[in-house]
Design an enzyme around this catalytic site. Structure first.
Site, PDB file in Angstrom:
ATOM      1  N   SER A   1       0.835  -1.217   0.000  1.00 42.95           N
ATOM      2  CA  SER A   1       0.000   0.000   0.000  1.00 42.95           C
ATOM      3  C   SER A   1       0.864   1.259   0.000  1.00 42.95           C
ATOM      4  O   SER A   1       0.513   2.267  -0.605  1.00 42.95           O
ATOM      5  CB  SER A   1      -0.961   0.011   1.190  1.00 42.95           C
TER       6      SER A   1
ATOM      7  N   ILE B   1      18.436  -5.427   5.325  1.00 46.64           N
ATOM      8  CA  ILE B   1      19.088  -5.024   4.078  1.00 46.64           C
ATOM      9  C   ILE B   1      20.554  -5.447   4.147  1.00 46.64           C
ATOM     10  O   ILE B   1      21.245  -5.135   5.101  1.00 46.64           O
ATOM     11  CB  ILE B   1      18.981  -3.499   3.914  1.00 46.64           C
TER      12      ILE B   1
ATOM     13  N   HIS C   1       8.580   2.868   9.290  1.00 47.31           N
ATOM     14  CA  HIS C   1       8.252   1.985  10.413  1.00 47.31           C
ATOM     15  C   HIS C   1       6.932   2.487  10.984  1.00 47.31           C
ATOM     16  O   HIS C   1       6.779   3.710  11.190  1.00 47.31           O
ATOM     17  CB  HIS C   1       9.372   2.035  11.467  1.00 47.31           C
TER      18      HIS C   1
HETATM   19  C1  GRF Z   1       2.329  -2.108   7.399  1.00 44.49           C
HETATM   20  O1  GRF Z   1       2.378  -2.556   8.742  1.00 44.49           O
HETATM   21  C2  GRF Z   1       2.960  -0.766   7.328  1.00 44.49           C
HETATM   22  O2  GRF Z   1       2.654  -0.031   8.480  1.00 44.49           O
HETATM   23  C3  GRF Z   1       4.421  -1.114   7.309  1.00 44.49           C
HETATM   24  O3  GRF Z   1       4.528  -2.352   6.601  1.00 44.49           O
HETATM   25  C4  GRF Z   1       3.246  -2.996   6.598  1.00 44.49           C
HETATM   26  C5  GRF Z   1       2.728  -3.228   5.204  1.00 44.49           C
HETATM   27  O4  GRF Z   1       2.885  -2.069   4.468  1.00 44.49           O
HETATM   28  N1  GRF Z   1       5.160  -0.074   6.656  1.00 44.49           N
HETATM   29  P1  GRF Z   1       2.464  -2.064   2.894  1.00 44.49           P
HETATM   30  O5  GRF Z   1       0.952  -2.000   2.870  1.00 44.49           O
HETATM   31  O6  GRF Z   1       2.972  -3.369   2.299  1.00 44.49           O
HETATM   32  O7  GRF Z   1       3.092  -0.834   2.337  1.00 44.49           O
END
Ligand code: GRF
Length: 210
Positions: free
Chosen positions: A12, A94, A110
């Site tokens: 996301s 990493i 984070h």
């Molecule tokens: C979520 O817990 C977000 O807060 C953290 O990683 C997890 C997934 O993020 N950054 P995303 O939807 O894959 O970007």
């Protein structure tokens, strides 16, 4: 700037950054999406948008996975000519080869207010469970530059959301995630436009666009 975006899950944050690129608020382009999870949502999104992907179907970078840390750095610098690395929901450490190759050019997000609730073992819902259990009244995302450890690099930006006494961890997670999707594109935009300077003591400072 050409960006290598690393994902492990739904992606996301990657989608939010990509949307900001498409609307012109981030002056960058996603050169490649890297993932340790070939079937995750982030990889699927990249493929459906014609963005190259580089996945290694194994728990870690090693010859068995057909991709070593050195080969990954080689691919990112030579083939994809990435100028910066954006970790977006990427759950693996990493490799130091990558940290060295991309000095002051690797960002991570984070979902907690570092240095609290961070480090190995604090990821995803575990962060929000710890926040609720602690009685903290605020939480929020932290964007930081990456060094060899989990979640310990210099902080670039944070945002704050309230934590209510009735909150379940999932509610905090959703509130924080919404802020992530605003804050991360702003930080990537600053990185692309070189609106970040480094204070004498190694703290990165983001300057506003206007
Ligand atoms: C979520 O817990 C977000 O807060 C953290 O990683 C997890 C997934 O993020 N950054 P995303 O939807 O894959 O970007």
């Amino acid at each position: 700037k050409r960006l290598a975006v690393f994902v492990s899950g739904g992606g996301s944050n990657f989608r939010a950054i990509h949307a900001a690129i498409q609307e012109g608020s981030v002056h960058g382009e996603v050169a490649v999406v890297v993932s340790n999870a070939p079937t995750c949502g982030g990889v699927a999104y990249a493929q459906s948008h014609g963005i190259p992907t580089l996945t290694y179907p194994a728990p870690k970078l090693d010859p068995a996975a057909g991709l070593t840390a050195e080969q990954l750095v080689q691919q990112l610098t030579q083939e994809y000519r990435a100028d910066a690395v954006i970790l977006a929901g990427y759950l693996k450490l990493i490799p130091s080869e990558l940290v060295r190759a991309y000095k002051r050019a690797i960002l991570n997000i984070h979902p907690g207010l570092l240095p609290s609730f961070g480090g190995k073992g604090y990821y995803g819902i575990k962060v929000h469970q710890a926040v609720v259990a602690s009685g903290a009244r605020f939480s929020g995302p932290t964007i930081h530059f990456v060094d060899e450890e989990y979640d310990t690099g210099p902080i670039l930006a944070q945002a704050v959301v309230p934590v209510y006494p009735t909150d379940r961890p999932e509610q905090v997670a959703a509130r924080v995630l919404k802020e992530e999707h605003k804050l991360y594109p702003e930080c990537v935009a600053a990185l692309c436009e070189e609106r970040i300077t480094w204070r004498h003591d190694g703290v990165p400072i983001m300057w506003s666009a206007h």
